[in-house]
Design an enzyme around this catalytic site. Structure first.
Site: not given
Length: 294
Positions: A104, A126
């Site tokens: 990440h 998302r």
């Protein structure tokens, strides 16, 4: 229980112009950052990058099946090959090719050989409102706070204690990286598209990584990687010890995996607050446009 750094506490350090997080590993944060940056890569590696809670577990299992040509789950969860959680980076050199790695972290802190060797990258995106809800349930075991408090911290970038940028900052840096590295092979996958038509997205993904899976196999992979199957598979797999310690053994990766679940959590006032946040982000440019209402 072994002692691990508290990722909620900012380090006050930077590496390559990006704040360094308190990695839950034995090395000090700056040392681990440097080791990640210098990590040797292979030309056939596949690297998943995403803001947290955007579907990296899902696409990791899909990629495992596409690269092995079998619909069997990986014998380890993706945290074992997640660079910021990997307490033994040399272990990654023992893995057979093609490796499916993930993180990440911002691009500036990822292995520089990703660029040098033109490693294929899969970037998950998302809807931010669903990310907020998913992240709240994911991290609430680390700090007792209401959804309202978490939402405010998410907007300000303080959800891990002040050093984590918001999702739009993450998307902007990815867009800037792609702009400055136009020959880097990157496939962007929207969580919502994968949810709506998984076999079609898996087909495109197989073409991107060069496996050229049949339509039938892609459909089989889509079924195998359904939410219920993924959740069940994790019941028989252990997390790395540092991750268990960090979450006091209470981490549950899978909750719903739904699209639009934010509507069950946001009040009208909270939705208006988020609208204001998005309006400010749009002034800076969104980088990539998430699907749905956000």
């Amino acid at each position: 229980m072994s002692s691990v750094p508290d990722i909620k506490k900012p380090t006050g350090l930077e590496f390559n112009g990006v704040p360094v997080m308190n990695f839950p590993v034995k090395d000090d944060p700056l040392t681990h950052s440097k080791k990640i940056y210098e990590l040797p890569m292979r030309e056939d590696d596949i690297f998943i990058t995403a803001f947290p809670k955007c579907g990296t577990h899902w696409v990791s299992e899909i990629l495992h099946m596409l690269t092995t040509g079998a619909t069997e789950f990986c014998n380890r969860v993706k945290e074992f090959v997640m660079l910021e959680f990997c307490d033994d980076l040399p272990f990654l050199a023992t893995l057979p090719s093609p490796r499916v790695l993930n993180s990440h972290l911002y691009m500036a802190q990822l292995p520089r050989e990703i660029v040098d060797k033109k490693v294929k990258m899969v970037h998950m995106i998302r809807n931010p409102r669903d990310v907020v809800v998913s992240a709240y349930h994911h991290f609430k075991h680390m700090k007792d706070q209401s959804f309202e408090e978490f939402l405010k911290n998410f907007i300000s970038g303080n959800k891990y204690g002040g050093h984590t940028p918001n999702q739009f900052n993450y998307l902007r840096q990815m867009a800037e990286f792609e702009k400055t590295h136009p020959d880097q092979p990157i496939m962007h996958i929207h969580f919502e598209d994968l949810k709506q038509d998984p076999a079609a997205v898996i087909k495109k993904l197989s073409q991107f990584i060069g496996t050229e899976a049949s339509d039938e196999f892609c459909q089989t992979v889509a079924s195998a990687c359904g939410f219920a199957n993924m959740k069940k598979a994790d019941e028989s797999r252990e997390l790395p010890q540092v991750v268990n310690d960090m979450f006091n053994g209470s981490l549950k990766i899978y909750r719903k995996g739904a699209v639009g679940d934010w509507k069950n959590f946001f009040t009208v006032a909270q939705s208006e607050m988020f609208d204001q946040f998005v309006a400010e982000q749009k002034k800076q440019g969104l980088g990539y446009i998430p699907r749905g209402e956000f």
